[in-house]
Write an enzyme that holds these catalytic residues in place. Structure first.
Site, PDB file in Angstrom:
ATOM      1  N   LYS A 164       0.852  -1.202   0.000  1.00 39.20           N
ATOM      2  CA  LYS A 164       0.000   0.000   0.000  1.00 39.20           C
ATOM      3  C   LYS A 164       0.881   1.243   0.000  1.00 39.20           C
ATOM      4  O   LYS A 164       1.888   1.305   0.734  1.00 39.20           O
ATOM      5  CB  LYS A 164      -0.881  -0.037   1.247  1.00 39.20           C
ATOM      6  CG  LYS A 164      -1.880   1.120   1.366  1.00 39.20           C
ATOM      7  CD  LYS A 164      -2.730   0.938   2.620  1.00 39.20           C
ATOM      8  CE  LYS A 164      -3.734   2.083   2.778  1.00 39.20           C
ATOM      9  NZ  LYS A 164      -4.551   1.903   4.001  1.00 39.20           N
ATOM     10  N   SER A 195     -10.038   0.117   7.195  1.00 36.01           N
ATOM     11  CA  SER A 195      -9.385   0.143   5.877  1.00 36.01           C
ATOM     12  C   SER A 195      -8.795  -1.163   5.407  1.00 36.01           C
ATOM     13  O   SER A 195      -8.261  -1.218   4.299  1.00 36.01           O
ATOM     14  CB  SER A 195      -8.296   1.219   5.874  1.00 36.01           C
ATOM     15  OG  SER A 195      -8.897   2.489   5.994  1.00 36.01           O
ATOM     16  N   SER A 252      -9.257   2.451   3.031  1.00 39.03           N
ATOM     17  CA  SER A 252      -8.309   3.174   2.219  1.00 39.03           C
ATOM     18  C   SER A 252      -7.343   2.258   1.464  1.00 39.03           C
ATOM     19  O   SER A 252      -6.601   2.721   0.608  1.00 39.03           O
ATOM     20  CB  SER A 252      -7.502   4.121   3.112  1.00 39.03           C
ATOM     21  OG  SER A 252      -6.846   3.396   4.119  1.00 39.03           O
TER      22      SER A 252
END
Lengths: 51, 436
Positions: free
Chosen positions: B79, B172, B148
Protein backbone atom coordinates in the site's frame (compact mmCIF):
# COMPACT_ATOMS: atom_id res chain seq x y z
CA UNK A 1 -21.65 22.03 28.43
CA UNK A 2 -24.61 21.41 26.16
CA UNK A 3 -23.99 20.16 22.64
CA UNK A 4 -24.90 23.61 21.29
CA UNK A 5 -22.35 25.24 23.59
CA UNK A 6 -19.66 22.83 22.39
CA UNK A 7 -20.61 23.58 18.78
CA UNK A 8 -20.44 27.33 19.39
CA UNK A 9 -17.04 27.04 21.02
CA UNK A 10 -15.66 24.98 18.13
CA UNK A 11 -17.06 27.45 15.58
CA UNK A 12 -15.35 30.30 17.45
CA UNK A 13 -12.02 28.42 17.39
CA UNK A 14 -12.51 27.71 13.67
CA UNK A 15 -13.05 31.41 12.92
CA UNK A 16 -9.93 32.30 14.91
CA UNK A 17 -7.78 29.67 13.18
CA UNK A 18 -9.15 29.58 9.64
CA UNK A 19 -11.31 32.68 9.14
CA UNK A 20 -15.07 33.11 8.73
CA UNK A 21 -15.35 31.66 5.27
CA UNK A 22 -13.52 28.43 6.05
CA UNK A 23 -15.34 28.10 9.38
CA UNK A 24 -18.60 28.19 7.45
CA UNK A 25 -17.36 25.47 5.08
CA UNK A 26 -16.45 23.35 8.09
CA UNK A 27 -19.90 23.65 9.67
CA UNK A 28 -21.01 20.06 9.05
CA UNK A 29 -17.67 18.64 10.27
CA UNK A 30 -17.83 20.89 13.34
CA UNK A 31 -21.35 19.68 14.11
CA UNK A 32 -20.21 16.06 13.93
CA UNK A 33 -17.19 16.78 16.13
CA UNK A 34 -19.38 18.54 18.69
CA UNK A 35 -21.81 15.62 18.70
CA UNK A 36 -18.94 13.21 19.38
CA UNK A 37 -17.50 15.38 22.17
CA UNK A 38 -20.90 15.70 23.78
CA UNK A 39 -21.36 11.92 23.74
CA UNK A 40 -17.98 11.47 25.42
CA UNK A 41 -18.77 14.16 27.96
CA UNK A 42 -22.05 12.48 28.92
CA UNK A 43 -20.38 9.13 29.37
CA UNK A 44 -17.55 10.64 31.41
CA UNK A 45 -20.06 12.31 33.73
CA UNK A 46 -21.77 8.95 34.12
CA UNK A 47 -18.51 7.20 35.00
CA UNK A 48 -17.50 9.86 37.49
CA UNK A 49 -20.88 9.66 39.19
CA UNK A 50 -20.46 5.98 39.85
CA UNK A 51 -18.95 4.95 43.17
CA UNK B 1 -1.20 -24.42 -14.58
CA UNK B 2 -2.78 -20.97 -14.45
CA UNK B 3 -0.18 -19.36 -12.23
CA UNK B 4 -2.08 -16.21 -11.33
CA UNK B 5 -4.95 -18.24 -9.85
CA UNK B 6 -2.69 -19.86 -7.25
CA UNK B 7 -3.04 -18.57 -3.71
CA UNK B 8 -0.01 -17.19 -1.89
CA UNK B 9 0.36 -20.23 0.34
CA UNK B 10 -0.04 -22.60 -2.65
CA UNK B 11 2.64 -20.87 -4.71
CA UNK B 12 4.99 -20.61 -1.72
CA UNK B 13 4.91 -24.40 -1.47
CA UNK B 14 5.39 -24.89 -5.21
CA UNK B 15 8.39 -22.54 -5.27
CA UNK B 16 9.78 -24.42 -2.28
CA UNK B 17 9.61 -27.74 -4.09
CA UNK B 18 10.85 -26.11 -7.29
CA UNK B 19 7.65 -26.83 -9.26
CA UNK B 20 7.15 -23.13 -10.00
CA UNK B 21 9.78 -20.70 -11.20
CA UNK B 22 9.74 -17.33 -9.40
CA UNK B 23 10.68 -15.66 -12.69
CA UNK B 24 7.79 -17.27 -14.60
CA UNK B 25 5.42 -16.44 -11.75
CA UNK B 26 6.42 -12.78 -11.58
CA UNK B 27 6.18 -12.54 -15.39
CA UNK B 28 2.69 -14.09 -15.33
CA UNK B 29 1.54 -11.49 -12.80
CA UNK B 30 3.15 -8.65 -14.73
CA UNK B 31 1.36 -9.86 -17.88
CA UNK B 32 -1.93 -9.90 -16.00
CA UNK B 33 -1.34 -6.40 -14.63
CA UNK B 34 -0.64 -5.18 -18.14
CA UNK B 35 -3.85 -6.83 -19.45
CA UNK B 36 -6.31 -5.65 -16.82
CA UNK B 37 -5.04 -2.89 -14.56
CA UNK B 38 -6.18 -0.22 -17.01
CA UNK B 39 -9.69 -1.27 -15.92
CA UNK B 40 -9.10 -1.88 -12.20
CA UNK B 41 -6.47 0.83 -11.50
CA UNK B 42 -5.07 -0.95 -8.43
CA UNK B 43 -1.43 0.08 -8.96
CA UNK B 44 0.40 3.38 -8.58
CA UNK B 45 3.84 1.96 -9.39
CA UNK B 46 4.78 -1.44 -10.81
CA UNK B 47 8.48 -2.25 -10.59
CA UNK B 48 8.69 -4.76 -13.45
CA UNK B 49 12.44 -4.53 -13.87
CA UNK B 50 13.23 -4.68 -10.16
CA UNK B 51 10.80 -7.52 -9.52
CA UNK B 52 12.17 -9.66 -12.38
CA UNK B 53 15.75 -8.98 -11.35
CA UNK B 54 14.97 -10.04 -7.80
CA UNK B 55 13.04 -13.08 -9.06
CA UNK B 56 16.07 -14.22 -11.09
CA UNK B 57 18.32 -13.95 -8.03
CA UNK B 58 15.83 -15.82 -5.84
CA UNK B 59 15.31 -18.51 -8.46
CA UNK B 60 19.02 -19.07 -8.65
CA UNK B 61 19.17 -19.44 -4.86
CA UNK B 62 16.19 -21.82 -4.88
CA UNK B 63 17.82 -24.05 -7.49
CA UNK B 64 20.83 -24.34 -5.18
CA UNK B 65 18.49 -25.29 -2.33
CA UNK B 66 18.87 -21.96 -0.53
CA UNK B 67 15.63 -20.39 0.66
CA UNK B 68 15.64 -17.09 2.57
CA UNK B 69 12.32 -17.82 4.26
CA UNK B 70 8.74 -19.02 3.76
CA UNK B 71 8.02 -16.14 1.36
CA UNK B 72 10.94 -16.92 -0.93
CA UNK B 73 10.09 -15.76 -4.45
CA UNK B 74 6.61 -14.44 -3.56
CA UNK B 75 5.67 -11.09 -5.15
CA UNK B 76 3.80 -8.72 -2.82
CA UNK B 77 2.04 -5.41 -3.45
CA UNK B 78 2.57 -2.67 -0.86
CA UNK B 79 0.00 0.00 0.00
CA UNK B 80 1.39 3.36 -1.04
CA UNK B 81 1.24 4.75 2.51
CA UNK B 82 4.12 2.37 3.41
CA UNK B 83 7.69 3.37 2.57
CA UNK B 84 9.73 1.34 0.08
CA UNK B 85 13.41 2.08 -0.42
CA UNK B 86 14.12 3.51 -3.85
CA UNK B 87 10.49 3.12 -4.95
CA UNK B 88 8.15 6.09 -5.26
CA UNK B 89 5.73 6.38 -2.32
CA UNK B 90 3.01 8.93 -3.02
CA UNK B 91 0.83 8.57 0.14
CA UNK B 92 -2.10 9.04 -2.27
CA UNK B 93 -1.32 12.76 -2.41
CA UNK B 94 -0.10 14.98 -5.27
CA UNK B 95 2.18 16.60 -2.69
CA UNK B 96 4.25 13.41 -2.60
CA UNK B 97 4.07 12.33 -6.23
CA UNK B 98 7.87 12.43 -6.56
CA UNK B 99 8.75 11.22 -3.04
CA UNK B 100 11.23 8.33 -3.03
CA UNK B 101 12.07 7.04 0.47
CA UNK B 102 15.67 6.12 1.18
CA UNK B 103 14.69 3.29 3.50
CA UNK B 104 12.12 0.54 3.74
CA UNK B 105 9.40 0.40 6.34
CA UNK B 106 10.29 -2.29 8.89
CA UNK B 107 7.52 -4.52 7.50
CA UNK B 108 8.87 -4.23 3.96
CA UNK B 109 12.42 -4.96 5.17
CA UNK B 110 11.10 -8.01 7.02
CA UNK B 111 9.36 -9.29 3.89
CA UNK B 112 12.48 -8.83 1.77
CA UNK B 113 14.50 -10.70 4.41
CA UNK B 114 12.06 -13.61 3.99
CA UNK B 115 12.66 -13.64 0.24
CA UNK B 116 9.53 -11.75 -0.82
CA UNK B 117 9.63 -9.58 -3.94
CA UNK B 118 8.13 -6.08 -3.84
CA UNK B 119 6.07 -6.05 -7.03
CA UNK B 120 4.92 -2.47 -6.72
CA UNK B 121 2.82 0.08 -4.81
CA UNK B 122 -0.92 -0.14 -4.63
CA UNK B 123 -3.42 2.72 -4.56
CA UNK B 124 -4.25 4.28 -1.22
CA UNK B 125 -6.86 6.95 -0.67
CA UNK B 126 -5.31 10.34 0.10
CA UNK B 127 -3.15 9.88 3.21
CA UNK B 128 -5.12 6.67 3.85
CA UNK B 129 -8.33 8.48 4.80
CA UNK B 130 -11.74 8.77 3.15
CA UNK B 131 -11.40 10.64 -0.15
CA UNK B 132 -11.43 7.88 -2.82
CA UNK B 133 -8.67 6.99 -5.24
CA UNK B 134 -9.27 5.77 -8.81
CA UNK B 135 -9.53 2.02 -8.08
CA UNK B 136 -12.49 -0.08 -9.25
CA UNK B 137 -13.91 -3.24 -7.69
CA UNK B 138 -12.91 -6.30 -9.80
CA UNK B 139 -16.32 -7.92 -9.09
CA UNK B 140 -18.11 -5.03 -10.78
CA UNK B 141 -16.07 -2.13 -12.11
CA UNK B 142 -18.91 0.32 -11.36
CA UNK B 143 -18.48 -0.32 -7.64
CA UNK B 144 -15.91 0.87 -5.12
CA UNK B 145 -13.41 -1.67 -3.78
CA UNK B 146 -13.58 0.17 -0.44
CA UNK B 147 -10.72 2.01 1.17
CA UNK B 148 -8.31 3.17 2.22
CA UNK B 149 -6.43 0.00 1.14
CA UNK B 150 -8.28 0.15 -2.19
CA UNK B 151 -5.53 -0.99 -4.54
CA UNK B 152 -4.24 -3.71 -2.23
CA UNK B 153 -7.66 -5.36 -1.98
CA UNK B 154 -8.44 -4.97 -5.69
CA UNK B 155 -5.03 -6.34 -6.76
CA UNK B 156 -5.55 -9.58 -4.82
CA UNK B 157 -9.18 -9.97 -5.90
CA UNK B 158 -8.19 -9.47 -9.55
CA UNK B 159 -5.33 -12.01 -9.23
CA UNK B 160 -2.66 -9.39 -9.98
CA UNK B 161 -0.81 -10.27 -6.75
CA UNK B 162 -1.19 -13.22 -4.35
CA UNK B 163 -0.83 -11.00 -1.30
CA UNK B 164 -0.62 -7.32 -0.45
CA UNK B 165 -0.05 -5.05 2.52
CA UNK B 166 -2.67 -2.73 3.91
CA UNK B 167 -3.35 -0.61 6.96
CA UNK B 168 -6.37 0.11 9.16
CA UNK B 169 -7.20 3.05 11.40
CA UNK B 170 -10.98 2.53 11.34
CA UNK B 171 -11.94 -0.05 8.67
CA UNK B 172 -9.39 0.14 5.88
CA UNK B 173 -8.55 -3.56 5.76
CA UNK B 174 -11.82 -5.17 6.85
CA UNK B 175 -14.08 -3.17 4.57
CA UNK B 176 -12.09 -3.60 1.32
CA UNK B 177 -11.58 -7.30 2.08
CA UNK B 178 -15.35 -7.73 2.54
CA UNK B 179 -16.15 -5.69 -0.58
CA UNK B 180 -13.60 -7.55 -2.74
CA UNK B 181 -14.32 -11.13 -1.59
CA UNK B 182 -10.85 -11.81 -0.20
CA UNK B 183 -9.33 -12.43 3.22
CA UNK B 184 -7.94 -9.57 5.28
CA UNK B 185 -6.03 -9.38 8.54
CA UNK B 186 -5.86 -6.52 10.99
CA UNK B 187 -3.39 -7.82 13.63
CA UNK B 188 -2.87 -6.56 17.17
CA UNK B 189 -1.19 -3.16 16.80
CA UNK B 190 1.94 -4.14 18.73
CA UNK B 191 2.58 -7.29 16.67
CA UNK B 192 3.43 -5.51 13.40
CA UNK B 193 5.69 -2.47 13.21
CA UNK B 194 4.32 0.88 12.03
CA UNK B 195 7.78 2.38 11.52
CA UNK B 196 8.02 3.71 7.97
CA UNK B 197 4.24 4.05 7.56
CA UNK B 198 2.85 7.57 7.26
CA UNK B 199 0.45 7.86 10.21
CA UNK B 200 -3.26 8.50 10.17
CA UNK B 201 -3.58 8.15 13.97
CA UNK B 202 -0.62 6.77 15.88
CA UNK B 203 -2.58 5.02 18.57
CA UNK B 204 -5.10 3.58 16.09
CA UNK B 205 -3.05 2.56 13.04
CA UNK B 206 -2.57 -1.14 12.34
CA UNK B 207 -0.48 -2.62 9.51
CA UNK B 208 -2.01 -5.77 8.05
CA UNK B 209 -2.44 -7.74 4.88
CA UNK B 210 -4.70 -9.28 2.25
CA UNK B 211 -4.71 -12.74 0.70
CA UNK B 212 -7.16 -15.35 -0.53
CA UNK B 213 -7.13 -17.71 2.44
CA UNK B 214 -6.39 -17.82 6.17
CA UNK B 215 -3.19 -19.69 5.34
CA UNK B 216 -2.12 -16.74 3.17
CA UNK B 217 -2.75 -14.30 6.02
CA UNK B 218 -0.81 -16.44 8.50
CA UNK B 219 2.21 -16.66 6.19
CA UNK B 220 2.14 -12.91 5.59
CA UNK B 221 1.66 -12.12 9.30
CA UNK B 222 4.66 -14.26 10.20
CA UNK B 223 6.69 -12.52 7.50
CA UNK B 224 5.65 -9.04 8.64
CA UNK B 225 6.11 -9.65 12.36
CA UNK B 226 8.93 -12.22 12.26
CA UNK B 227 6.89 -14.12 14.86
CA UNK B 228 5.33 -17.56 14.57
CA UNK B 229 1.57 -17.98 14.95
CA UNK B 230 1.36 -21.76 15.33
CA UNK B 231 -1.96 -23.32 16.25
CA UNK B 232 -2.61 -23.30 20.01
CA UNK B 233 -3.12 -26.58 21.85
CA UNK B 234 -6.90 -26.67 22.25
CA UNK B 235 -8.61 -29.94 23.13
CA UNK B 236 -12.18 -28.71 23.08
CA UNK B 237 -14.77 -27.38 20.64
CA UNK B 238 -14.25 -23.85 19.37
CA UNK B 239 -16.80 -21.39 20.77
CA UNK B 240 -17.86 -18.30 18.84
CA UNK B 241 -19.62 -15.29 20.33
CA UNK B 242 -22.15 -13.81 17.88
CA UNK B 243 -22.40 -10.03 18.16
CA UNK B 244 -25.90 -9.06 17.02
CA UNK B 245 -26.36 -5.72 18.81
CA UNK B 246 -25.39 -2.71 16.67
CA UNK B 247 -24.42 -4.91 13.70
CA UNK B 248 -27.87 -6.39 13.01
CA UNK B 249 -29.57 -3.03 13.65
CA UNK B 250 -27.36 -1.24 11.14
CA UNK B 251 -27.00 -3.88 8.39
CA UNK B 252 -29.29 -4.08 5.38
CA UNK B 253 -32.01 -6.78 5.63
CA UNK B 254 -30.19 -8.88 3.02
CA UNK B 255 -26.82 -8.61 4.83
CA UNK B 256 -28.45 -9.52 8.12
CA UNK B 257 -30.33 -12.49 6.69
CA UNK B 258 -27.19 -13.80 4.96
CA UNK B 259 -25.26 -13.46 8.21
CA UNK B 260 -27.91 -15.38 10.14
CA UNK B 261 -27.72 -18.15 7.54
CA UNK B 262 -23.94 -18.32 7.82
CA UNK B 263 -24.04 -18.47 11.62
CA UNK B 264 -26.55 -21.35 11.34
CA UNK B 265 -24.29 -23.13 8.89
CA UNK B 266 -21.30 -22.76 11.24
CA UNK B 267 -23.37 -24.00 14.18
CA UNK B 268 -24.63 -27.01 12.18
CA UNK B 269 -21.01 -27.93 11.49
CA UNK B 270 -20.45 -28.41 15.20
CA UNK B 271 -19.11 -25.06 16.36
CA UNK B 272 -20.62 -23.81 19.62
CA UNK B 273 -22.33 -20.44 19.25
CA UNK B 274 -23.45 -18.03 21.97
CA UNK B 275 -25.00 -14.59 21.60
CA UNK B 276 -22.82 -11.93 23.20
CA UNK B 277 -24.11 -8.78 24.91
CA UNK B 278 -22.00 -5.67 24.41
CA UNK B 279 -21.07 -3.41 27.36
CA UNK B 280 -22.75 -0.01 27.68
CA UNK B 281 -19.60 1.86 26.71
CA UNK B 282 -19.96 0.36 23.20
CA UNK B 283 -22.54 3.09 22.53
CA UNK B 284 -19.74 5.67 22.33
CA UNK B 285 -17.10 3.58 20.51
CA UNK B 286 -17.41 5.68 17.37
CA UNK B 287 -17.16 9.09 19.14
CA UNK B 288 -14.12 7.81 21.07
CA UNK B 289 -12.41 6.60 17.89
CA UNK B 290 -13.22 9.68 15.82
CA UNK B 291 -12.09 12.11 18.53
CA UNK B 292 -8.76 10.32 18.89
CA UNK B 293 -8.35 10.08 15.12
CA UNK B 294 -9.08 13.78 14.49
CA UNK B 295 -6.61 14.92 17.15
CA UNK B 296 -3.87 12.57 16.02
CA UNK B 297 -4.40 13.45 12.36
CA UNK B 298 -4.12 17.14 13.20
CA UNK B 299 -0.81 16.44 14.87
CA UNK B 300 0.53 14.29 12.02
CA UNK B 301 -0.47 16.88 9.40
CA UNK B 302 0.51 19.99 11.34
CA UNK B 303 3.50 20.87 9.15
CA UNK B 304 2.15 19.69 5.80
CA UNK B 305 -1.21 21.38 6.27
CA UNK B 306 0.33 24.76 7.12
CA UNK B 307 1.33 25.54 3.51
CA UNK B 308 -0.76 23.01 1.57
CA UNK B 309 -4.29 23.00 3.00
CA UNK B 310 -5.83 24.08 -0.33
CA UNK B 311 -4.52 20.95 -2.01
CA UNK B 312 -6.14 18.61 0.53
CA UNK B 313 -9.28 16.82 -0.62
CA UNK B 314 -12.55 17.63 1.14
CA UNK B 315 -12.91 14.87 3.75
CA UNK B 316 -9.23 14.84 4.69
CA UNK B 317 -9.16 18.59 5.15
CA UNK B 318 -12.31 18.48 7.28
CA UNK B 319 -10.86 15.83 9.60
CA UNK B 320 -7.49 17.54 10.00
CA UNK B 321 -8.97 21.00 10.60
CA UNK B 322 -11.60 19.86 13.10
CA UNK B 323 -8.79 17.95 14.83
CA UNK B 324 -6.94 21.25 15.14
CA UNK B 325 -9.91 22.67 17.08
CA UNK B 326 -9.71 20.02 19.81
CA UNK B 327 -8.12 20.80 23.16
CA UNK B 328 -5.78 18.44 24.99
CA UNK B 329 -8.41 17.66 27.61
CA UNK B 330 -10.85 16.32 25.02
CA UNK B 331 -8.19 14.13 23.45
CA UNK B 332 -6.99 12.78 26.80
CA UNK B 333 -10.55 12.08 27.87
CA UNK B 334 -11.08 10.08 24.68
CA UNK B 335 -7.90 8.11 25.36
CA UNK B 336 -9.06 7.43 28.93
CA UNK B 337 -12.44 6.24 27.69
CA UNK B 338 -10.69 4.02 25.17
CA UNK B 339 -8.83 2.24 27.99
CA UNK B 340 -12.13 1.60 29.76
CA UNK B 341 -13.67 0.41 26.47
CA UNK B 342 -10.78 -2.00 25.88
CA UNK B 343 -11.04 -3.42 29.40
CA UNK B 344 -14.79 -3.95 29.20
CA UNK B 345 -14.70 -5.37 25.67
CA UNK B 346 -11.97 -7.85 26.63
CA UNK B 347 -14.40 -9.38 29.09
CA UNK B 348 -16.48 -10.63 26.14
CA UNK B 349 -13.88 -13.37 25.74
CA UNK B 350 -14.88 -14.80 29.14
CA UNK B 351 -17.76 -16.36 27.18
CA UNK B 352 -16.14 -17.39 23.88
CA UNK B 353 -12.90 -17.94 22.01
CA UNK B 354 -13.59 -15.62 19.08
CA UNK B 355 -16.24 -13.04 18.21
CA UNK B 356 -18.12 -13.26 14.91
CA UNK B 357 -19.71 -10.21 13.32
CA UNK B 358 -20.83 -8.98 9.90
CA UNK B 359 -18.00 -7.82 7.63
CA UNK B 360 -19.88 -4.73 6.42
CA UNK B 361 -23.35 -3.16 6.47
CA UNK B 362 -23.95 -4.05 2.84
CA UNK B 363 -22.06 -5.05 -0.28
CA UNK B 364 -19.68 -2.58 -1.93
CA UNK B 365 -21.57 0.61 -2.84
CA UNK B 366 -22.06 1.49 -6.49
CA UNK B 367 -20.04 4.47 -7.68
CA UNK B 368 -16.47 5.51 -7.02
CA UNK B 369 -17.14 8.70 -5.04
CA UNK B 370 -17.48 6.96 -1.69
CA UNK B 371 -15.41 4.11 -0.22
CA UNK B 372 -18.19 2.77 1.98
CA UNK B 373 -18.94 2.80 5.70
CA UNK B 374 -16.22 1.48 8.04
CA UNK B 375 -18.61 1.34 11.00
CA UNK B 376 -18.47 -2.46 11.35
CA UNK B 377 -14.67 -2.59 11.60
CA UNK B 378 -14.16 0.42 13.89
CA UNK B 379 -15.17 -1.37 17.13
CA UNK B 380 -12.42 -3.99 16.66
CA UNK B 381 -9.81 -1.39 15.71
CA UNK B 382 -10.60 0.62 18.84
CA UNK B 383 -10.50 -2.54 20.98
CA UNK B 384 -7.25 -3.64 19.30
CA UNK B 385 -8.74 -7.10 18.70
CA UNK B 386 -6.88 -8.88 15.87
CA UNK B 387 -9.50 -9.54 13.21
CA UNK B 388 -9.74 -11.69 10.09
CA UNK B 389 -12.28 -10.95 7.36
CA UNK B 390 -13.54 -14.06 5.53
CA UNK B 391 -15.79 -13.98 2.43
CA UNK B 392 -18.68 -16.43 2.56
CA UNK B 393 -21.29 -15.79 -0.17
CA UNK B 394 -22.42 -13.63 -3.04
CA UNK B 395 -25.41 -11.34 -2.54
CA UNK B 396 -28.28 -11.00 -5.02
CA UNK B 397 -26.31 -8.32 -6.89
CA UNK B 398 -23.37 -10.72 -7.36
CA UNK B 399 -21.13 -8.85 -4.93
CA UNK B 400 -19.26 -10.65 -2.12
CA UNK B 401 -20.32 -10.71 1.53
CA UNK B 402 -18.06 -11.46 4.50
CA UNK B 403 -17.82 -12.13 8.21
CA UNK B 404 -15.27 -10.87 10.69
CA UNK B 405 -13.67 -13.06 13.34
CA UNK B 406 -11.98 -11.23 16.23
CA UNK B 407 -9.69 -12.53 18.95
CA UNK B 408 -8.31 -11.08 22.19
CA UNK B 409 -5.22 -8.90 21.74
CA UNK B 410 -2.01 -10.83 20.97
CA UNK B 411 -3.95 -14.03 20.19
CA UNK B 412 -3.23 -14.30 16.47
CA UNK B 413 -2.52 -18.03 16.85
CA UNK B 414 -6.03 -18.62 18.17
CA UNK B 415 -7.45 -16.33 15.50
CA UNK B 416 -5.82 -18.20 12.61
CA UNK B 417 -6.75 -21.55 14.14
CA UNK B 418 -10.42 -20.55 14.41
CA UNK B 419 -10.52 -18.75 11.07
CA UNK B 420 -9.09 -21.84 9.35
CA UNK B 421 -11.86 -24.02 10.78
CA UNK B 422 -14.60 -21.54 9.89
CA UNK B 423 -13.17 -20.91 6.42
CA UNK B 424 -13.47 -24.60 5.59
CA UNK B 425 -17.10 -24.60 6.71
CA UNK B 426 -17.88 -21.49 4.64
CA UNK B 427 -16.32 -23.01 1.48
CA UNK B 428 -16.15 -19.76 -0.53
CA UNK B 429 -14.84 -20.59 -4.02
CA UNK B 430 -16.14 -17.76 -6.18
CA UNK B 431 -13.94 -15.66 -8.43
CA UNK B 432 -14.74 -12.25 -9.91
CA UNK B 433 -16.68 -12.70 -13.14
CA UNK B 434 -15.43 -9.58 -14.85
CA UNK B 435 -11.71 -10.16 -15.20
CA UNK B 436 -11.09 -13.90 -14.98
Amino acid sequence: MTEEEIKARLRLYAVEQFGESRAEELAADIDKTASDLFALQQHTIQIEDEP
Amino acid sequence: MNLENLTLSEVAGLIRDRSVSPVEYVQALLNRIERIDAHVKAWVTVDSEGALKEARALESEALRGNFRGPLHGIPIGVKDIIYTRGMRTTLGSPLFKHFIPNSDAITVANLRRQGAIILGKTVTTEFATFDPGPTHNPWNLRHTPGGSSSGSAAAVAARMAPGTLGSQTVGSIGRPAAYCGITGLMPTQARVSRKGVFPVGWSLDHVGCFGRSTADLKLLFEGLSLERADAPAINRRLKLGVVQQFFYENATPEARSMHEAVVSKIQSAGIEIEEIRLPEIFEIQSPILMTIMRAEMASAHNEIHRNNSESYKVKLRGLVETGMLLDAGSYLNARRLRRIYQTEMSQLFDHCDLLISLGAKDTAPEGLGYTGDPAFSGPWTLADFPTVTLPHSLAANGMPVAIQLSAPPMQESLLFHGAGIVEEILGFVHTPPVLV
